[in-house]
Design a protein around this motif. Structure first.
Motif, PDB file in Angstrom:
ATOM      1  N   GLY A   1      14.930  38.925  34.139  1.00 19.34           N
ATOM      2  CA  GLY A   1      13.863  39.904  34.293  1.00 19.34           C
ATOM      3  C   GLY A   1      12.554  39.172  34.528  1.00 19.34           C
ATOM      4  N   ASP A   2      11.577  39.432  33.660  1.00 15.20           N
ATOM      5  CA  ASP A   2      10.284  38.753  33.782  1.00 15.20           C
ATOM      6  C   ASP A   2      10.209  37.505  32.911  1.00 15.20           C
ATOM      7  OD1 ASP A   2       9.349  40.696  35.533  1.00 15.20           O
ATOM      8  OD2 ASP A   2       8.669  41.981  33.877  1.00 15.20           O
ATOM      9  N   ALA A   3      11.269  37.250  32.136  1.00 11.03           N
ATOM     10  CA  ALA A   3      11.226  36.126  31.192  1.00 11.03           C
ATOM     11  C   ALA A   3      11.837  34.869  31.805  1.00 11.03           C
ATOM     12  CB  ALA A   3      11.988  36.493  29.916  1.00 11.03           C
ATOM     13  N   GLU A   4      11.131  33.769  31.652  1.00  6.58           N
ATOM     14  CA  GLU A   4      11.667  32.487  32.106  1.00  6.58           C
ATOM     15  C   GLU A   4      12.374  31.813  30.936  1.00  6.58           C
ATOM     16  OE1 GLU A   4      10.228  28.198  34.004  1.00  6.58           O
ATOM     17  OE2 GLU A   4       8.980  29.991  34.243  1.00  6.58           O
ATOM     18  N   VAL A   5      13.557  31.281  31.203  1.00  2.65           N
ATOM     19  CA  VAL A   5      14.349  30.615  30.167  1.00  2.65           C
ATOM     20  C   VAL A   5      14.219  29.113  30.367  1.00  2.65           C
ATOM     21  CG1 VAL A   5      16.625  30.394  29.113  1.00  2.65           C
ATOM     22  CG2 VAL A   5      15.966  32.547  30.215  1.00  2.65           C
ATOM     23  N   ALA A   6      13.736  28.430  29.367  1.00  2.30           N
ATOM     24  CA  ALA A   6      13.523  26.988  29.454  1.00  2.30           C
ATOM     25  C   ALA A   6      14.816  26.250  29.103  1.00  2.30           C
ATOM     26  CB  ALA A   6      12.404  26.562  28.511  1.00  2.30           C
ATOM     27  N   LEU A   7      15.457  25.688  30.115  1.00  2.02           N
ATOM     28  CA  LEU A   7      16.684  24.921  29.910  1.00  2.02           C
ATOM     29  C   LEU A   7      16.428  23.449  30.216  1.00  2.02           C
ATOM     30  CD1 LEU A   7      19.389  27.166  31.657  1.00  2.02           C
ATOM     31  CD2 LEU A   7      18.694  27.185  29.262  1.00  2.02           C
ATOM     32  N   THR A   8      17.159  22.597  29.517  1.00  2.00           N
ATOM     33  CA  THR A   8      17.110  21.178  29.850  1.00  2.00           C
ATOM     34  C   THR A   8      17.841  20.961  31.173  1.00  2.00           C
ATOM     35  OG1 THR A   8      19.188  20.603  28.768  1.00  2.00           O
ATOM     36  CG2 THR A   8      17.192  20.620  27.392  1.00  2.00           C
ATOM     37  N   ALA A   9      17.715  19.761  31.731  1.00  2.00           N
ATOM     38  CA  ALA A   9      18.368  19.458  32.999  1.00  2.00           C
ATOM     39  C   ALA A   9      19.884  19.621  32.893  1.00  2.00           C
ATOM     40  CB  ALA A   9      18.018  18.035  33.448  1.00  2.00           C
ATOM     41  N   HIS A  10      20.462  19.162  31.791  1.00  2.00           N
ATOM     42  CA  HIS A  10      21.910  19.256  31.619  1.00  2.00           C
ATOM     43  C   HIS A  10      22.354  20.706  31.430  1.00  2.00           C
ATOM     44  CE1 HIS A  10      21.668  15.057  31.617  1.00  2.00           C
ATOM     45  NE2 HIS A  10      21.571  14.826  30.318  1.00  2.00           N
ATOM     46  N   GLU A  11      21.561  21.485  30.679  1.00  2.00           N
ATOM     47  CA  GLU A  11      21.886  22.894  30.481  1.00  2.00           C
ATOM     48  C   GLU A  11      21.816  23.650  31.801  1.00  2.00           C
ATOM     49  OE1 GLU A  11      20.047  22.911  25.937  1.00  2.00           O
ATOM     50  OE2 GLU A  11      19.000  23.945  27.562  1.00  2.00           O
ATOM     51  N   PHE A  12      20.813  23.352  32.600  1.00  2.00           N
ATOM     52  CA  PHE A  12      20.686  23.999  33.908  1.00  2.00           C
ATOM     53  C   PHE A  12      21.898  23.667  34.781  1.00  2.00           C
ATOM     54  CE2 PHE A  12      19.528  24.344  38.328  1.00  2.00           C
ATOM     55  CZ  PHE A  12      18.788  25.517  38.394  1.00  2.00           C
ATOM     56  N   ASP A  13      22.302  22.394  34.796  1.00  2.00           N
ATOM     57  CA  ASP A  13      23.448  21.990  35.620  1.00  2.00           C
ATOM     58  C   ASP A  13      24.716  22.726  35.208  1.00  2.00           C
ATOM     59  OD1 ASP A  13      21.947  20.262  37.136  1.00  2.00           O
ATOM     60  OD2 ASP A  13      22.408  18.498  35.915  1.00  2.00           O
ATOM     61  N   ILE A  14      24.927  22.862  33.909  1.00  2.00           N
ATOM     62  CA  ILE A  14      26.120  23.567  33.420  1.00  2.00           C
ATOM     63  C   ILE A  14      26.073  25.039  33.825  1.00  2.00           C
ATOM     64  CG2 ILE A  14      27.272  24.426  31.336  1.00  2.00           C
ATOM     65  CD1 ILE A  14      26.682  21.745  30.030  1.00  2.00           C
ATOM     66  N   LEU A  15      24.931  25.703  33.599  1.00  2.00           N
ATOM     67  CA  LEU A  15      24.805  27.114  33.952  1.00  2.00           C
ATOM     68  C   LEU A  15      24.978  27.312  35.454  1.00  2.00           C
ATOM     69  CD1 LEU A  15      24.262  29.936  32.842  1.00  2.00           C
ATOM     70  CD2 LEU A  15      21.824  29.553  33.231  1.00  2.00           C
ATOM     71  N   HIS A  16      24.477  26.379  36.244  1.00  2.00           N
ATOM     72  CA  HIS A  16      24.619  26.461  37.699  1.00  2.00           C
ATOM     73  C   HIS A  16      26.090  26.422  38.097  1.00  2.00           C
ATOM     74  CE1 HIS A  16      23.639  24.685  41.931  1.00  2.00           C
ATOM     75  NE2 HIS A  16      23.813  25.992  41.969  1.00  2.00           N
ATOM     76  N   VAL A  17      26.845  25.516  37.506  1.00  2.00           N
ATOM     77  CA  VAL A  17      28.285  25.421  37.782  1.00  2.00           C
ATOM     78  C   VAL A  17      28.982  26.719  37.403  1.00  2.00           C
ATOM     79  CG1 VAL A  17      30.444  24.304  37.079  1.00  2.00           C
ATOM     80  CG2 VAL A  17      28.440  22.915  37.618  1.00  2.00           C
ATOM     81  N   LEU A  18      28.664  27.250  36.236  1.00  2.00           N
ATOM     82  CA  LEU A  18      29.313  28.481  35.761  1.00  2.00           C
ATOM     83  C   LEU A  18      29.008  29.660  36.675  1.00  2.00           C
ATOM     84  CD1 LEU A  18      28.604  28.172  31.928  1.00  2.00           C
ATOM     85  CD2 LEU A  18      30.792  27.828  33.077  1.00  2.00           C
ATOM     86  N   MET A  19      27.765  29.791  37.129  1.00  2.00           N
ATOM     87  CA  MET A  19      27.371  30.951  37.925  1.00  2.00           C
ATOM     88  C   MET A  19      27.847  30.852  39.369  1.00  2.00           C
ATOM     89  SD  MET A  19      23.609  31.972  36.425  1.00  2.00           S
ATOM     90  CE  MET A  19      23.573  33.479  37.416  1.00  2.00           C
ATOM     91  N   ARG A  20      28.144  29.646  39.840  1.00  2.00           N
ATOM     92  CA  ARG A  20      28.686  29.513  41.195  1.00  2.00           C
ATOM     93  C   ARG A  20      30.101  30.073  41.276  1.00  2.00           C
ATOM     94  NH1 ARG A  20      27.104  23.422  42.592  1.00  2.00           N
ATOM     95  NH2 ARG A  20      28.787  23.191  41.100  1.00  2.00           N
ATOM     96  N   SER A  21      30.831  30.048  40.147  1.00  2.00           N
ATOM     97  CA  SER A  21      32.209  30.537  40.119  1.00  2.00           C
ATOM     98  C   SER A  21      32.383  31.455  38.919  1.00  2.00           C
ATOM     99  CB  SER A  21      33.188  29.364  40.046  1.00  2.00           C
ATOM    100  OG  SER A  21      33.003  28.471  41.119  1.00  2.00           O
ATOM    101  N   PRO A  22      31.846  32.686  38.990  1.00  2.00           N
ATOM    102  CA  PRO A  22      31.838  33.565  37.817  1.00  2.00           C
ATOM    103  C   PRO A  22      33.220  34.009  37.360  1.00  2.00           C
ATOM    104  CG  PRO A  22      31.119  34.750  39.779  1.00  2.00           C
ATOM    105  CD  PRO A  22      31.186  33.302  40.155  1.00  2.00           C
ATOM    106  N   ASP A  23      34.235  33.926  38.250  1.00  2.00           N
ATOM    107  CA  ASP A  23      35.580  34.360  37.877  1.00  2.00           C
ATOM    108  C   ASP A  23      36.474  33.196  37.465  1.00  2.00           C
ATOM    109  OD1 ASP A  23      35.003  37.007  38.383  1.00  2.00           O
ATOM    110  OD2 ASP A  23      35.569  36.874  40.489  1.00  2.00           O
ATOM    111  N   LYS A  24      35.916  32.003  37.352  1.00  2.00           N
ATOM    112  CA  LYS A  24      36.711  30.831  37.009  1.00  2.00           C
ATOM    113  C   LYS A  24      36.534  30.494  35.539  1.00  2.00           C
ATOM    114  CE  LYS A  24      37.570  26.028  38.439  1.00  2.00           C
ATOM    115  NZ  LYS A  24      38.999  26.228  38.634  1.00  2.00           N
ATOM    116  N   VAL A  25      37.619  30.021  34.914  1.00  2.81           N
ATOM    117  CA  VAL A  25      37.569  29.593  33.524  1.00  2.81           C
ATOM    118  C   VAL A  25      37.442  28.076  33.505  1.00  2.81           C
ATOM    119  CG1 VAL A  25      38.781  29.511  31.332  1.00  2.81           C
ATOM    120  CG2 VAL A  25      38.956  31.541  32.761  1.00  2.81           C
TER     121      VAL A  25
END
Length: 333
Positions: free
Chosen positions: A12-36
Motif C-alpha cells: 500500500g503506502d507503507a515501505e517495508v525496510a528489508l536487508t539485502a538478503h531479505e530482499f533477495d529471498i522475497l524476490h525469489v519467492l515472488m517470482r515463482s508464487p506457486d513453487k515450494v
C-alpha cells in the motif's frame, strides 16, 4: 510491490525496510508464487554466487520478512498458511496454531490424533507405502545376490510406511515371480549424520546386499556414497535422486510435497474448510510416485512396475503400511 531497480518493497503506502538478503529471498519467492522452496534451494538460488552464512540463516531471514510484512499491515493478506515440514515439527506447529487462531497452520508428514486437532490446523501425510511397494518389486527383480536392504532414519509411523511397503513389494515378487529375496532392515536413529548412513550402507553391501533403499534424509546420502564406493545399487527417497548417482540409482520413491502444499494452501486461501482434519494423499492424487529413470533395470521389470503402480492407483493392490498389515498381506499371497 517490489521495485527491483531501487530494491524497495511497499505494501500500500507503507515501505517495508528489508536487508539485502531479505530482499533477495522475497524476490525469489515472488517470482515463482506457486513453487515450494526448501531452505536448501533458497540458499542455492540467493547465495550461489557468494558466501553469506550457513543455510540455517535462511530461516532467520524468512522469519524477519514475515515480521516486517506483519508490522506493515500485510500479514493478513500475504500469510495465508504457515507450513511445517517433517513430523519433528508437529508439536511446534500445534503450539503455534493455538497461539495464532486466525492463521491456518499445516504440517507435512504428521497426522494429529482427533483430540489434538484444531480448527486452524491440518495434518498432511502420504501413502508412501505405495511407491515403496513398487520399489521393492523392482529391487527383488534386479538383485543378483538375493539380498536387499532398507536403511531408515528415526523409526516412526511415517518411516514404517516406506519400510513395510518396500518389504511387501519384495514379498509380492517372491510370490508371483518365483524369486527368493531376503530383506535386511535397519534404523540408524538420525536423518542428518551422513557418516552414520554411509557406515550402515557399507555394512549392508559387505554382508551381501546389492541394493539398499536409503530412507534417511541427509544421512541417506551416506548410503548413496557407500553404493558408489562398492559399485552397488541404491534406491533414493522423497525426490528423484538419479542425478546424485546416475550409475547407481536404481529408482527413487518420491513424495510430491510441492503438490500437497500448493493444493492445501490454495484450498485454505479460497476459504475451503481444511482445518481440523488430517489429509492423506496417495498415488491416485498424484502425490506419490516412482522415478521414470529405469536404465539400470531390465525393460520388462520397469513395464511391470508401471502396471503395478496403475493397479495401486485403481485400488486393485493395497500395499501395507504397518508390520501387522504386512503380515496379513503376506499371508494372503
Amino acid at each position: 510491490r517490489l521495485d527491483v531497480a531501487r530494491r524497495r518493497v511497499t505494501l500500500g503506502d507503507a515501505e517495508v525496510a528489508l536487508t539485502a538478503h531479505e530482499f533477495d529471498i522475497l524476490h525469489v519467492l515472488m517470482r515463482s508464487p506457486d513453487k515450494v522452496f526448501s531452505r536448501e534451494l533458497l540458499y542455492e538460488l540467493v547465495w550461489k554466487n557468494g558466501y553469506y552464512g550457513e543455510q540455517n540463516a535462511v530461516n532467520v531471514h524468512v522469519s524477519n520478512i514475515r515480521k516486517k510484512l506483519a508490522a506493515a499491515g500485510g500479514a493478513g493478506d500475504y500469510i495465508k498458511t504457515v507450513w511445517g515440514i517433517g513430523f519433528a515439527m508437529a508439536e511446534a506447529i500445534q503450539n503455534a496454531a493455538k497461539t495464532n487462531p486466525d492463521v491456518h497452520f499445516a504440517i507435512i508428514d504428521s497426522a494429529y490424533p482427533e483430540a489434538d486437532l484444531l480448527d486452524n490446523l491440518t495434518g498432511v501425510t502420504f501413502k508412501t507405502q505405495e511407491p515403496s511397494f513398487v520399489a521393492g518389486y523392482i529391487a527383488a527383480m534386479t538383485t543378483q545376490t538375493g539380498k536387499v536392504g532398507f536403511v531408515g532414519g528415526m523409526k516412526s509411523d511415517v518411516l514404517e510406511t516406506f519400510n513395510w511397503g518396500y518389504q511387501a513389494g519384495v514379498a509380492y515378487a517372491n510370490a508371483t515371480e518365483g524369486t527368493n529375496v531376503e530383506v535386511v532392515s535397519q534404523y540408524i536413529e538420525t536423518f542428518t549424520d551422513a557418516a552414520k548412513g554411509k557406515a550402515a550402507g557399507q555394512k549392508m553391501y559387505s554382508d551381501g546386499c546389492d541394493i539398499v533403499f536409503a530412507c534417511a534424509g541427509n544421512a541417506g546420502n551416506g548410503v548413496i556414497e557407500a553404493a558408489q564406493d562398492a559399485d552397488k545399487l541404491v534406491i533414493g527417497v522423497d525426490k528423484d535422486q538419479y542425478d546424485l548417482a546416475p550409475e547407481n540409482m536404481l529408482t527413487s520413491v518420491m513424495k510430491n510435497v510441492d503438490k500437497a502444499v500448493i493444493e492445501v494452501s490454495t484450498m485454505a486461501s479460497n476459504g475451503e474448510k481444511v482445518g481440523g482434519k488430517n489429509i492423506e494423499l496417495s498415488a491416485k492424487d498424484g502425490a506419490v510416485a516412482v522415478s521414470t529413470h529405469h536404465d539400470l533395470m531390465e525393460p520388462g521389470v520397469y513395464d511391470t512396475a508401471v502396471e503395478l503402480f496403475d493397479k495401486i492407483k485403481n485400488g486393485e493392490i493395497e500395499p501395507p503400511a504397518t508390520e501387522d498389515a504386512f503380515n496379513d498381506y503376506v499371508a494372503s499371497l
